[in-house]
Design a protein around this motif. Structure first.
Motif, short mmCIF file in Angstrom:
data_model
loop_
_atom_site.label_atom_id
_atom_site.label_comp_id
_atom_site.label_asym_id
_atom_site.label_seq_id
_atom_site.Cartn_x
_atom_site.Cartn_y
_atom_site.Cartn_z
N LEU A 1 78.31 42.04 32.48
CA LEU A 1 79.29 41.34 33.32
C LEU A 1 80.28 42.31 33.95
CD1 LEU A 1 79.96 38.32 30.98
CD2 LEU A 1 78.97 38.17 33.26
N MET A 2 80.72 43.28 33.17
CA MET A 2 81.70 44.25 33.67
C MET A 2 81.09 45.19 34.71
SD MET A 2 84.68 43.73 32.15
CE MET A 2 85.61 45.26 32.06
N ALA A 3 79.76 45.32 34.66
CA ALA A 3 79.09 46.27 35.55
C ALA A 3 78.67 45.65 36.87
CB ALA A 3 77.87 46.85 34.86
N ARG A 4 78.91 44.35 37.05
CA ARG A 4 78.50 43.70 38.30
C ARG A 4 79.19 44.37 39.49
NH1 ARG A 4 78.87 37.74 39.24
NH2 ARG A 4 77.02 38.12 40.49
N PRO A 5 78.44 44.62 40.57
CA PRO A 5 79.02 45.29 41.73
C PRO A 5 80.15 44.48 42.36
CG PRO A 5 76.62 45.19 41.87
CD PRO A 5 77.02 44.30 40.75
N LYS A 6 81.07 45.19 42.99
CA LYS A 6 82.13 44.52 43.76
C LYS A 6 81.58 44.21 45.14
CE LYS A 6 86.12 46.72 41.53
NZ LYS A 6 87.32 47.56 41.77
N VAL A 7 81.69 42.96 45.54
CA VAL A 7 81.19 42.50 46.84
C VAL A 7 82.37 42.01 47.67
CG1 VAL A 7 79.72 40.83 48.03
CG2 VAL A 7 78.97 41.83 45.86
N HIS B 1 80.85 27.41 54.50
CA HIS B 1 81.62 28.44 53.78
C HIS B 1 81.15 28.55 52.33
CE1 HIS B 1 85.04 27.74 56.84
NE2 HIS B 1 84.59 28.97 57.03
N ILE B 2 81.00 27.39 51.68
CA ILE B 2 80.60 27.39 50.26
C ILE B 2 79.23 28.03 50.10
CG2 ILE B 2 80.18 25.96 48.24
CD1 ILE B 2 83.10 25.99 49.23
N TYR B 3 78.31 27.71 51.00
CA TYR B 3 76.96 28.29 50.94
C TYR B 3 77.02 29.81 51.10
CZ TYR B 3 72.15 29.37 52.23
OH TYR B 3 70.89 29.92 52.29
N PHE B 4 77.82 30.28 52.05
CA PHE B 4 77.95 31.71 52.30
C PHE B 4 78.52 32.43 51.07
CE2 PHE B 4 80.91 35.09 53.93
CZ PHE B 4 79.94 36.04 54.17
N LEU B 5 79.57 31.88 50.49
CA LEU B 5 80.19 32.50 49.31
C LEU B 5 79.26 32.47 48.10
CD1 LEU B 5 83.80 31.08 49.71
CD2 LEU B 5 83.08 33.45 50.05
N LYS B 6 78.48 31.41 47.98
CA LYS B 6 77.50 31.32 46.90
C LYS B 6 76.45 32.41 47.06
CE LYS B 6 74.29 28.09 44.65
NZ LYS B 6 73.06 28.91 44.78
N ARG B 7 75.96 32.60 48.28
CA ARG B 7 74.96 33.64 48.55
C ARG B 7 75.54 35.02 48.27
NH1 ARG B 7 70.76 33.39 51.81
NH2 ARG B 7 70.44 35.43 50.81
N ALA B 8 76.79 35.23 48.67
CA ALA B 8 77.45 36.52 48.43
C ALA B 8 77.58 36.80 46.94
CB ALA B 8 78.82 36.56 49.11
N SER B 9 77.85 35.74 46.15
CA SER B 9 78.04 35.91 44.70
C SER B 9 76.77 36.33 44.00
CB SER B 9 78.59 34.62 44.08
OG SER B 9 77.60 33.60 44.06
N GLU B 10 75.63 36.18 44.65
CA GLU B 10 74.36 36.60 44.06
C GLU B 10 74.26 38.12 43.97
OE1 GLU B 10 71.41 34.83 46.54
OE2 GLU B 10 71.95 32.76 46.00
N TYR B 11 75.09 38.81 44.75
CA TYR B 11 75.06 40.27 44.76
C TYR B 11 76.10 40.89 43.83
CZ TYR B 11 72.17 39.63 48.92
OH TYR B 11 71.18 39.25 49.79
N GLY B 12 77.05 40.10 43.34
CA GLY B 12 78.07 40.64 42.44
C GLY B 12 79.33 39.80 42.46
N ARG B 13 80.44 40.41 42.02
CA ARG B 13 81.74 39.72 41.99
C ARG B 13 82.33 39.72 43.40
NH1 ARG B 13 84.99 43.01 37.67
NH2 ARG B 13 83.81 44.68 38.63
#
Length: 246
Positions: A88-94, A107-119
């Protein structure tokens, strides 16, 4: 406590959130569902106290939430897997950025997709910059937009941008990834070059797909509101004229 302690508590919060998402509550008894509700309450409290800077109380709340879930798991009532703290601590900063005026499903869909790559760290455009680039004042003030975006579960942290240097917040966050939306008019190569000049080696990802819905656009929502208001006032004026005639 230091910033590292804050990050650790946020990781615990992420862990509980991920566990709750994976749990199937449909077959639980009422008293078991009540315990899940308590977990959600303590999770909410932990976030609240963390935002207020009371890290001790925040940690106590999330630790109690973890304990309740662990008890249910050991009794065989629910099934889930904890993620390791190091993971969890190692998740990339997005980093994502935008105006985020009238929050809609897009907006919610975009943020959800972004969260797949990290925090996900969200940089909220300042009112003065919105007026400069869009040629109009914002519908919703920046502080209000910040509070709304901060409350979205896919957002790790939201901050206001810089009024003069839009890249400054990115320098401060030091992300590994920047995620762009399909409508953001930014050239990936030019952005990457400007960041390289500041000593930042950031991967840039553009999400090309979008959620299809009737009102997945701020401009469409505004147009609909204006249309409804115009229709209402037209009806009101008509009724007033009828009353005068009668």
């Amino acid at each position: 406590m230091k910033t590292k302690d804050t990050e650790r508590i946020k990781a615990y919060i992420d862990n509980v959130e991920q566990a709750l998402k994976s749990i199937d509550t449909s077959g639980l008894k009422d008293n078991e569902k009540h315990i899940i509700e308590l977990v959600e309450d303590y999770l909410h409290d932990s976030k609240y106290y963390l935002e207020k800077g009371d890290l001790f109380t925040s940690l106590a709340c999330i630790a109690y939430a973890e304990g309740l879930l662990d008890c249910l798991k050991r009794l065989g009532i629910i099934n889930f897997e904890w993620r390791s703290l190091s993971e969890l601590m190692a998740r990339p900063k997005v980093v994502v950025g935008g105006t985020f005026e009238i929050i809609h499903p897009g907006h919610i869909y975009f943020l959800k997709r972004a969260s797949e790559y990290g925090r996900v760290y969200v940089i909220i455009a300042r009112d003065v910059n919105v007026e400069k680039f869009k040629g109009r004042k914002t519908y919703i003030p920046e502080e209000n937009r910040l509070k709304v975006v901060s409350s979205i579960k896919y957002v790790y942290k939201a901050i206001l941008g810089d009024e003069k240097d839009i890249l400054k917040p990115i320098e401060e966050i030091e992300p590994q990834i920047i995620v762009l939306g399909p409508d953001q008019k930014l050239n990936e190569e030019e952005l990457k070059e400007k960041l390289n000049e500041r000593g930042l080696n950031v991967k840039i990802i553009r999400i090309k797909d979008r959620l299809k819905c009737t009102l997945c656009s701020t401009s469409k929502i505004v147009e609909k509101i204006k249309g409804e208001a115009s229709s209402f006032y037209h009806t009101l004026i008509t009724l007033m004229l009828l009353l005068v005639v009668l």
